[in-house]
Write a protein that holds these residues in place. Structure first.
Motif, PDB file in Angstrom:
ATOM      1  N   ILE A  28       0.850  -1.186   0.000  1.00  0.00           N
ATOM      2  CA  ILE A  28       0.000   0.000   0.000  1.00  0.00           C
ATOM      3  C   ILE A  28       0.887   1.238   0.000  1.00  0.00           C
ATOM      4  O   ILE A  28       1.765   1.382   0.850  1.00  0.00           O
ATOM      5  CB  ILE A  28      -0.926   0.010   1.235  1.00  0.00           C
ATOM      6  N   ALA A  29       0.625   2.138  -0.937  1.00  0.00           N
ATOM      7  CA  ALA A  29       1.392   3.387  -1.025  1.00  0.00           C
ATOM      8  C   ALA A  29       1.037   4.296   0.147  1.00  0.00           C
ATOM      9  O   ALA A  29      -0.080   4.254   0.669  1.00  0.00           O
ATOM     10  CB  ALA A  29       1.084   4.090  -2.348  1.00  0.00           C
ATOM     11  N   ILE A  30       1.969   5.123   0.543  1.00  0.00           N
ATOM     12  CA  ILE A  30       1.777   6.029   1.673  1.00  0.00           C
ATOM     13  C   ILE A  30       0.609   6.993   1.424  1.00  0.00           C
ATOM     14  O   ILE A  30      -0.101   7.383   2.334  1.00  0.00           O
ATOM     15  CB  ILE A  30       3.082   6.794   1.988  1.00  0.00           C
ATOM     16  N   GLU A  31       0.388   7.349   0.146  1.00  0.00           N
ATOM     17  CA  GLU A  31      -0.680   8.293  -0.175  1.00  0.00           C
ATOM     18  C   GLU A  31      -1.988   7.609  -0.575  1.00  0.00           C
ATOM     19  O   GLU A  31      -2.963   8.279  -0.913  1.00  0.00           O
ATOM     20  CB  GLU A  31      -0.224   9.257  -1.282  1.00  0.00           C
ATOM     21  N   ALA A  32      -2.029   6.279  -0.515  1.00  0.00           N
ATOM     22  CA  ALA A  32      -3.255   5.547  -0.842  1.00  0.00           C
ATOM     23  C   ALA A  32      -4.372   5.968   0.107  1.00  0.00           C
ATOM     24  O   ALA A  32      -4.143   6.221   1.290  1.00  0.00           O
ATOM     25  CB  ALA A  32      -3.013   4.050  -0.733  1.00  0.00           C
ATOM     26  N   LEU A  33      -5.578   6.044  -0.425  1.00  0.00           N
ATOM     27  CA  LEU A  33      -6.730   6.446   0.376  1.00  0.00           C
ATOM     28  C   LEU A  33      -7.470   5.221   0.875  1.00  0.00           C
ATOM     29  O   LEU A  33      -7.628   4.237   0.150  1.00  0.00           O
ATOM     30  CB  LEU A  33      -7.652   7.340  -0.444  1.00  0.00           C
ATOM     31  N   VAL A  34      -7.927   5.294   2.119  1.00  0.00           N
ATOM     32  CA  VAL A  34      -8.581   4.166   2.778  1.00  0.00           C
ATOM     33  C   VAL A  34      -9.993   4.577   3.171  1.00  0.00           C
ATOM     34  O   VAL A  34     -10.204   5.682   3.685  1.00  0.00           O
ATOM     35  CB  VAL A  34      -7.783   3.736   4.030  1.00  0.00           C
ATOM     36  N   GLU A  35     -10.950   3.669   2.940  1.00  0.00           N
ATOM     37  CA  GLU A  35     -12.345   3.923   3.279  1.00  0.00           C
ATOM     38  C   GLU A  35     -12.939   2.663   3.896  1.00  0.00           C
ATOM     39  O   GLU A  35     -12.705   1.555   3.412  1.00  0.00           O
ATOM     40  CB  GLU A  35     -13.115   4.299   2.016  1.00  0.00           C
ATOM     41  N   THR A  36     -13.718   2.823   4.938  1.00  0.00           N
ATOM     42  CA  THR A  36     -14.375   1.688   5.577  1.00  0.00           C
ATOM     43  C   THR A  36     -15.467   1.149   4.655  1.00  0.00           C
ATOM     44  O   THR A  36     -16.236   1.920   4.084  1.00  0.00           O
ATOM     45  CB  THR A  36     -14.989   2.109   6.925  1.00  0.00           C
ATOM     46  N   THR A  37     -15.540  -0.160   4.529  1.00  0.00           N
ATOM     47  CA  THR A  37     -16.556  -0.797   3.696  1.00  0.00           C
ATOM     48  C   THR A  37     -17.812  -1.061   4.528  1.00  0.00           C
ATOM     49  O   THR A  37     -17.812  -0.899   5.751  1.00  0.00           O
ATOM     50  CB  THR A  37     -16.039  -2.137   3.147  1.00  0.00           C
ATOM     51  N   VAL A  38     -18.856  -1.507   3.864  1.00  0.00           N
ATOM     52  CA  VAL A  38     -20.087  -1.883   4.562  1.00  0.00           C
ATOM     53  C   VAL A  38     -19.779  -3.007   5.553  1.00  0.00           C
ATOM     54  O   VAL A  38     -20.249  -2.995   6.692  1.00  0.00           O
ATOM     55  CB  VAL A  38     -21.174  -2.318   3.539  1.00  0.00           C
ATOM     56  N   ARG A  39     -18.974  -3.956   5.124  1.00  0.00           N
ATOM     57  CA  ARG A  39     -18.587  -5.069   6.003  1.00  0.00           C
ATOM     58  C   ARG A  39     -17.812  -4.559   7.224  1.00  0.00           C
ATOM     59  O   ARG A  39     -18.000  -5.031   8.335  1.00  0.00           O
ATOM     60  CB  ARG A  39     -17.744  -6.065   5.219  1.00  0.00           C
ATOM     61  N   GLY A  40     -16.946  -3.580   7.006  1.00  0.00           N
ATOM     62  CA  GLY A  40     -16.183  -2.999   8.105  1.00  0.00           C
ATOM     63  C   GLY A  40     -17.067  -2.267   9.094  1.00  0.00           C
ATOM     64  O   GLY A  40     -16.870  -2.359  10.312  1.00  0.00           O
ATOM     65  N   ARG A  41     -18.078  -1.544   8.585  1.00  0.00           N
ATOM     66  CA  ARG A  41     -19.019  -0.851   9.475  1.00  0.00           C
ATOM     67  C   ARG A  41     -19.805  -1.856  10.303  1.00  0.00           C
ATOM     68  O   ARG A  41     -20.028  -1.645  11.485  1.00  0.00           O
ATOM     69  CB  ARG A  41     -19.976   0.016   8.666  1.00  0.00           C
ATOM     70  N   ALA A  42     -20.254  -2.923   9.653  1.00  0.00           N
ATOM     71  CA  ALA A  42     -21.034  -3.942  10.356  1.00  0.00           C
ATOM     72  C   ALA A  42     -20.191  -4.619  11.442  1.00  0.00           C
ATOM     73  O   ALA A  42     -20.659  -4.836  12.557  1.00  0.00           O
ATOM     74  CB  ALA A  42     -21.552  -4.976   9.363  1.00  0.00           C
ATOM     75  N   SER A  59     -11.543   1.837  11.386  1.00  0.00           N
ATOM     76  CA  SER A  59     -12.890   1.752  10.809  1.00  0.00           C
ATOM     77  C   SER A  59     -13.688   3.011  11.090  1.00  0.00           C
ATOM     78  O   SER A  59     -14.367   3.545  10.210  1.00  0.00           O
ATOM     79  CB  SER A  59     -13.644   0.541  11.366  1.00  0.00           C
ATOM     80  N   THR A  60     -13.602   3.515  12.308  1.00  0.00           N
ATOM     81  CA  THR A  60     -14.317   4.729  12.680  1.00  0.00           C
ATOM     82  C   THR A  60     -13.733   5.942  11.960  1.00  0.00           C
ATOM     83  O   THR A  60     -14.469   6.781  11.431  1.00  0.00           O
ATOM     84  CB  THR A  60     -14.258   4.942  14.207  1.00  0.00           C
ATOM     85  N   LEU A  61     -12.422   6.023  11.913  1.00  0.00           N
ATOM     86  CA  LEU A  61     -11.732   7.143  11.283  1.00  0.00           C
ATOM     87  C   LEU A  61     -12.054   7.251   9.792  1.00  0.00           C
ATOM     88  O   LEU A  61     -12.232   8.339   9.259  1.00  0.00           O
ATOM     89  CB  LEU A  61     -10.225   6.992  11.486  1.00  0.00           C
ATOM     90  N   CYS A  62     -12.154   6.118   9.123  1.00  0.00           N
ATOM     91  CA  CYS A  62     -12.333   6.093   7.670  1.00  0.00           C
ATOM     92  C   CYS A  62     -13.787   5.881   7.254  1.00  0.00           C
ATOM     93  O   CYS A  62     -14.072   5.643   6.078  1.00  0.00           O
ATOM     94  CB  CYS A  62     -11.462   4.997   7.058  1.00  0.00           C
ATOM     95  N   ASP A  63     -14.706   5.949   8.195  1.00  0.00           N
ATOM     96  CA  ASP A  63     -16.123   5.764   7.894  1.00  0.00           C
ATOM     97  C   ASP A  63     -16.713   7.073   7.385  1.00  0.00           C
ATOM     98  O   ASP A  63     -16.865   8.031   8.132  1.00  0.00           O
ATOM     99  CB  ASP A  63     -16.869   5.295   9.141  1.00  0.00           C
ATOM    100  N   GLY A  64     -16.990   7.117   6.098  1.00  0.00           N
ATOM    101  CA  GLY A  64     -17.571   8.315   5.505  1.00  0.00           C
ATOM    102  C   GLY A  64     -16.558   9.369   5.120  1.00  0.00           C
ATOM    103  O   GLY A  64     -16.917  10.434   4.629  1.00  0.00           O
TER     104      GLY A  64
END
Length: 125
Positions: A28-42, A59-64
């Motif tokens: 994973i690149a240092i500048e890659a963007l991370v987002e929580t998935t539906v599975r991660g929220r659940a 998960s909380t940080l990247c949610d939304g």
């Protein structure tokens, strides 16, 4: 062993969090963007979730809100390599989506809007 020679939690913790691994499952690149998935929220919303404290925080940080790998490491006050291993594990489990940066052709240029957003993000850190 003298009291001052004992390892502190800060020295032991990254090793424990990654179960001793230093190489991520995914590169994973240092500048890659991370987002929580539906599975991660659940998974994060279930009481008694088997996911660690660090994974729940990510998960909380990247949610939304998309966060770069660098931002995650900085906010968690963890070495970049440790954050990379945790995020790669989460991506492999389908808890987060990782968006790698695209490479620019020689003729393309980075827009000022993107640079302003990056600068704004760095200032928030």
């Amino acid at each position: 062993m003298a009291e001052r020679d004992e390892p502190t939690g800060a020295l032991v913790r990254p090793y424990a969090v990654t179960r001793g691994r230093t190489r991520p499952k995914l590169d994973i690149a240092i500048e890659a963007l991370v987002e929580t998935t539906v599975r991660g929220r659940a998974a994060n919303s279930r009481p008694g979730s088997a996911h660690g404290q660090e994974q729940q925080y990510i998960s909380t940080l990247c949610d939304g809100r998309l966060q770069s790998l660098a931002e995650i490491a900085a906010r968690m006050q963890l070495p970049l390599g440790v954050a990379r291993v945790i995020v790669a594990d989460m991506a492999a489990d389908g808890l987060v989506a990782v968006y790698e940066p695209t490479s620019l052709d020689e003729n393309e240029s980075v827009g000022t809007e993107l640079l302003e957003r990056v600068l704004s993000g760095l200032r928030r850190l």
